[in-house]
Design a protein around this motif. Structure first.
Motif, PDB file in Angstrom:
ATOM      1  N   LEU A   1      37.162  21.389 -74.145  1.00  0.00           N
ATOM      2  CA  LEU A   1      37.145  20.509 -72.948  1.00  0.00           C
ATOM      3  C   LEU A   1      36.079  20.436 -72.145  1.00  0.00           C
ATOM      4  CD1 LEU A   1      38.800  19.048 -70.899  1.00  0.00           C
ATOM      5  CD2 LEU A   1      39.984  21.108 -70.215  1.00  0.00           C
ATOM      6  N   TYR A   2      35.363  21.543 -71.894  1.00  0.00           N
ATOM      7  CA  TYR A   2      33.838  21.833 -71.427  1.00  0.00           C
ATOM      8  C   TYR A   2      32.996  20.689 -71.882  1.00  0.00           C
ATOM      9  CZ  TYR A   2      29.655  23.727 -70.067  1.00  0.00           C
ATOM     10  OH  TYR A   2      28.092  23.761 -69.465  1.00  0.00           O
TER      11      TYR A   2
ATOM     12  N   VAL B   1      31.914  11.950 -66.093  1.00  0.00           N
ATOM     13  CA  VAL B   1      30.579  12.603 -65.240  1.00  0.00           C
ATOM     14  C   VAL B   1      31.234  14.134 -64.896  1.00  0.00           C
ATOM     15  CG1 VAL B   1      29.303  12.501 -63.343  1.00  0.00           C
ATOM     16  CG2 VAL B   1      29.770  10.420 -64.482  1.00  0.00           C
ATOM     17  N   LEU B   2      30.418  15.021 -64.642  1.00  0.00           N
ATOM     18  CA  LEU B   2      30.617  16.310 -64.223  1.00  0.00           C
ATOM     19  C   LEU B   2      29.732  16.715 -63.070  1.00  0.00           C
ATOM     20  CD1 LEU B   2      32.259  19.041 -64.332  1.00  0.00           C
ATOM     21  CD2 LEU B   2      30.800  19.858 -66.102  1.00  0.00           C
ATOM     22  N   LEU B   3      30.443  16.787 -62.027  1.00  0.00           N
ATOM     23  CA  LEU B   3      29.693  17.182 -60.765  1.00  0.00           C
ATOM     24  C   LEU B   3      29.557  18.690 -60.553  1.00  0.00           C
ATOM     25  CD1 LEU B   3      30.757  14.330 -58.458  1.00  0.00           C
ATOM     26  CD2 LEU B   3      28.933  14.224 -59.858  1.00  0.00           C
ATOM     27  N   LEU B   4      28.362  19.241 -60.219  1.00  0.00           N
ATOM     28  CA  LEU B   4      28.395  20.819 -60.050  1.00  0.00           C
ATOM     29  C   LEU B   4      27.540  21.037 -58.791  1.00  0.00           C
ATOM     30  CD1 LEU B   4      27.158  21.599 -63.990  1.00  0.00           C
ATOM     31  CD2 LEU B   4      29.349  21.712 -63.132  1.00  0.00           C
ATOM     32  N   GLY B   5      28.240  21.967 -58.061  1.00  0.00           N
ATOM     33  CA  GLY B   5      27.555  22.556 -57.079  1.00  0.00           C
ATOM     34  C   GLY B   5      28.252  23.208 -56.031  1.00  0.00           C
ATOM     35  N   GLU B   6      27.778  23.945 -55.203  1.00  0.00           N
ATOM     36  CA  GLU B   6      28.663  24.633 -54.379  1.00  0.00           C
ATOM     37  C   GLU B   6      29.568  24.001 -53.524  1.00  0.00           C
ATOM     38  OE1 GLU B   6      26.117  27.158 -51.815  1.00  0.00           O
ATOM     39  OE2 GLU B   6      24.907  28.117 -53.635  1.00  0.00           O
ATOM     40  N   THR B   7      30.473  24.614 -52.807  1.00  0.00           N
ATOM     41  CA  THR B   7      31.606  23.968 -51.969  1.00  0.00           C
ATOM     42  C   THR B   7      30.826  23.342 -50.818  1.00  0.00           C
ATOM     43  OG1 THR B   7      33.566  24.383 -50.521  1.00  0.00           O
ATOM     44  CG2 THR B   7      31.945  26.123 -50.757  1.00  0.00           C
ATOM     45  N   GLY B   8      31.178  22.420 -50.582  1.00  0.00           N
ATOM     46  CA  GLY B   8      30.773  21.391 -49.311  1.00  0.00           C
ATOM     47  C   GLY B   8      29.397  20.728 -49.367  1.00  0.00           C
TER      48      GLY B   8
ATOM     49  N   ASP C   1      39.057  17.258 -58.852  1.00  0.00           N
ATOM     50  CA  ASP C   1      38.151  18.283 -58.123  1.00  0.00           C
ATOM     51  C   ASP C   1      38.661  19.542 -58.555  1.00  0.00           C
ATOM     52  OD1 ASP C   1      36.379  19.246 -56.310  1.00  0.00           O
ATOM     53  OD2 ASP C   1      37.498  18.367 -54.372  1.00  0.00           O
ATOM     54  N   GLU C   2      37.782  20.345 -58.418  1.00  0.00           N
ATOM     55  CA  GLU C   2      37.954  21.819 -58.848  1.00  0.00           C
ATOM     56  C   GLU C   2      38.804  22.104 -60.034  1.00  0.00           C
ATOM     57  OE1 GLU C   2      36.822  24.225 -57.124  1.00  0.00           O
ATOM     58  OE2 GLU C   2      36.564  23.294 -55.235  1.00  0.00           O
ATOM     59  N   ILE C   3      38.126  21.512 -61.112  1.00  0.00           N
ATOM     60  CA  ILE C   3      38.420  21.314 -62.563  1.00  0.00           C
ATOM     61  C   ILE C   3      38.446  22.658 -63.128  1.00  0.00           C
ATOM     62  CG2 ILE C   3      36.284  21.068 -63.708  1.00  0.00           C
ATOM     63  CD1 ILE C   3      39.556  19.261 -64.904  1.00  0.00           C
ATOM     64  N   GLY C   4      37.741  23.640 -62.498  1.00  0.00           N
ATOM     65  CA  GLY C   4      37.737  25.029 -63.091  1.00  0.00           C
ATOM     66  C   GLY C   4      38.965  25.863 -62.827  1.00  0.00           C
ATOM     67  N   ASP C   5      39.984  25.310 -61.880  1.00  0.00           N
ATOM     68  CA  ASP C   5      40.968  26.104 -61.545  1.00  0.00           C
ATOM     69  C   ASP C   5      42.415  25.609 -62.657  1.00  0.00           C
ATOM     70  OD1 ASP C   5      39.852  27.414 -59.756  1.00  0.00           O
ATOM     71  OD2 ASP C   5      41.014  26.456 -57.941  1.00  0.00           O
TER      72      ASP C   5
ATOM     73  N   LEU D   1      31.439  27.042 -65.157  1.00  0.00           N
ATOM     74  CA  LEU D   1      32.197  26.450 -66.289  1.00  0.00           C
ATOM     75  C   LEU D   1      31.527  27.379 -67.719  1.00  0.00           C
ATOM     76  CD1 LEU D   1      33.242  22.880 -65.724  1.00  0.00           C
ATOM     77  CD2 LEU D   1      34.551  24.994 -65.324  1.00  0.00           C
ATOM     78  N   GLY D   2      30.393  27.161 -67.842  1.00  0.00           N
ATOM     79  CA  GLY D   2      29.779  28.031 -68.969  1.00  0.00           C
ATOM     80  C   GLY D   2      30.226  29.322 -69.104  1.00  0.00           C
ATOM     81  N   ALA D   3      30.049  30.129 -68.109  1.00  0.00           N
ATOM     82  CA  ALA D   3      30.212  31.458 -68.091  1.00  0.00           C
ATOM     83  C   ALA D   3      31.977  31.515 -68.113  1.00  0.00           C
ATOM     84  CB  ALA D   3      29.897  32.131 -66.735  1.00  0.00           C
ATOM     85  N   MET D   4      32.678  30.544 -67.576  1.00  0.00           N
ATOM     86  CA  MET D   4      34.228  30.715 -67.762  1.00  0.00           C
ATOM     87  C   MET D   4      34.644  30.561 -69.184  1.00  0.00           C
ATOM     88  SD  MET D   4      35.646  28.702 -64.618  1.00  0.00           S
ATOM     89  CE  MET D   4      37.282  28.869 -65.124  1.00  0.00           C
ATOM     90  N   VAL D   5      33.714  29.562 -69.901  1.00  0.00           N
ATOM     91  CA  VAL D   5      33.986  29.554 -71.390  1.00  0.00           C
ATOM     92  C   VAL D   5      33.571  30.935 -72.177  1.00  0.00           C
ATOM     93  CG1 VAL D   5      33.137  28.262 -73.514  1.00  0.00           C
ATOM     94  CG2 VAL D   5      33.573  27.053 -71.263  1.00  0.00           C
TER      95      VAL D   5
END
Length: 499
Positions: A323-324, A189-196, A265-269, A310-314
């Motif tokens: 991995l994405y 599962v990939l949870l997407l959303g702003e911090t908090g 958490d923070e998988i983009g890092d 993540l799409g933009a990071m790819v």
């Protein structure tokens, strides 16, 4: 003249070992309080005279003992395990109807090294009196170990359920519907959303609603772990893998989450160098500890979360496409607080109750004007920022009803924090717009969040320019975390385009 005594012929090594084994067995059989021998099928084939005195307490006599499976006549015995594993149990405590005994168990092997049975010795009965200091220490250590295991299990149990995700708005209900649906699967599962926005809460809720709920929930914030330690943190360390490593090795987060859920958490890092190894762990369900050549199978469900695109990071080459795709199997987007403002009142009530419980103070009510004030705020930090404002207002006053004026300290704190991140370069960058801001008296009469946003945007733009577009260096210059900087850049993508 006397004839000297004849010198015995020297024995070969195998004969010596055979005699030594026989002699050792005879010594143990005569000195031990009881001896028992079983065959490879776990059947009792012989018991010593000393052992027979324990039989009445077990409800047996010799005729009802020899020839039976040892598990059927001796409760709690581990003799069968010794036969099956071929490994001795040199010292152990055995308790049953006959009492508590200090025992030793050894496998018996033939000349080919095959296990053909086992021998057990009762070394001491009633050790609770004759070995009191040792047993007391053992009991204390066992009690400490049991308590530590209970505490660890409690810490790894999910604290939240899907009902803990407060809200009845259409976006909140859709998130809960999707969470219930993915909880019934084992897919990533990939949870997407702003911090908090509550990504960790939802991850725990999905675990609690899954078939893995009784197993551990292990979370790791990738942004909070130094890049050099991430591999060991995830995959563990083999014994003696490097200087200073634990002799016994150390399990990584994948092994700790065995049978349960691992929350990333923070998988983009995650650094690019480690993404390939994570991909293999997800695809093959196996890990290789640092410094080891041994591959270990795992059974772990992964829930990942990020506030980044993540799409933009790819597309920018900052995140592996494979991995994405492996993570983005079941995506759930959590709405920002401003997108479900209808849930504000319910969220405030829930947060106020939790703040009161944790602080030991009575719960504070909110005036309608205070709710209106809260609803008018942008909440870039979402529910986490809302909680911070509520907690600060609650603790800074003795009034039982919170009004807009009570939130002035929270607003001032946010403004001060934002201003502190604006260095001298921010002032220079915003100078041409003086007619819209501080250079004109009317500029200060605009909503505070607009002014704070302008200062933040200008400060980040100046820092990126000073660092040549290096976001890590820019975050360090501004005194903010990478995750916070990436969150702001998601709101102002033109800052990156300008680089």
């Amino acid at each position: 003249m006397d004839t000297p005594p004849a010198v015995p012929e020297p024995l070969d090594a195998e004969r010596v070992l055979e005699l030594a084994a026989r002699s050792l067995f005879e010594v143990f059989a005569t000195t031990a309080m009881g001896t028992l021998v079983i065959d490879r099928r776990h059947r009792v084939v012989w018991i010593s005279e000393g052992y027979k005195r324990f039989l009445p307490a077990l409800g047996r006599d010799e005729g009802d003992f020899v020839g039976r499976r040892v598990e059927d006549v001796i409760p709690n015995t581990m003799m069968g395990r010794v036969v099956d594993s071929g490994q001795p149990i040199l010292v152990d405590l055995l308790s049953n109807q006959a009492g508590t005994f200090l025992v030793s168990r050894l496998p018996l092997k033939n000349e080919h090294g095959e296990v053909i049975g086992a021998v057990g010795y009762v070394l001491l009965d009633h050790p609770e009196t004759t070995m009191q200091p040792l047993l007391a220490k053992f009991s204390a250590l066992q009690a400490e170990l049991d308590a530590a295991r209970r505490d660890l299990a409690a810490a790894r149990r999910p604290k939240y359920t899907i009902a803990s995700f407060i809200g009845a708005s259409a976006p909140a209900l859709e998130v809960k519907r999707q969470a219930r649906r993915v909880a019934g699967t084992d897919s990533t599962v990939l949870l997407l959303g702003e911090t908090g926005t509550g990504k960790e809460l939802l991850a725990q809720a999905i675990h609690a609603a899954s078939r893995r709920a009784a197993r551990p929930f292990v979370g790791v914030n990738i942004a909070a772990v130094p890049d050099t330690l991430l591999e060991a943190e995830f995959f563990g360390v083999a014994p003696g893998a490097y200087t200073g490593a634990d002799r016994k090795g150390r399990d990584g987060k994948f092994k700790l989450a065995e049978g349960g859920t691992l929350f990333l958490d923070e998988i983009g890092d995650m650094p690019l160098a480690l993404q390939a190894k994570l991909l293999r762990a997800l695809q093959e369900q196996e890990v290789e500890p640092l410094g080891s050549n041994r591959v270990e199978r795992i059974d772990v469900r992964v829930v990942a979360a990020t506030s980044r695109d993540l799409g933009a990071m790819v597309a920018a080459g900052q995140f592996r496409a494979d991995l994405y795709y492996r993570l983005n199997v079941l995506p759930i987007r959590l709405p920002a607080l401003r997108e479900r403002i209808d849930d504000l009142e319910a969220l405030v009530e829930g947060l106020a109750e939790d703040i009161a419980r944790r602080s030991g103070l009575p719960a504070k009510a909110l005036a309608p004007e205070a709710l209106d004030w809260l609803a008018a705020q942008p909440w870039p930090g979402n529910i986490r920022e809302l909680r911070n404002a509520l907690e600060q207002a609650t603790l800074m006053t003795d009034d039982t009803v919170l009004e807009p004026r009570h939130f002035g300290a929270a607003a001032a704190t946010a403004a001060t924090a934002a201003t502190a991140t604006a260095a001298a370069g921010a002032a220079r960058a915003s100078a041409p717009a003086a007619g819209q801001g501080g250079g004109h008296p009317g500029g200060l009469l605009r909503p505070l969040h607009e002014q704070v946003g302008e200062v933040e945007r200008a400060a980040i733009g100046a820092a990126l320019a000073a660092c040549g577009g290096n976001r890590v260096a820019a975050a360090r210059l501004l005194g903010m975390s990478r995750a916070a900087l990436y969150d702001r850049l998601a709101r102002w993508p033109d800052l990156l385009a300008a680089r």
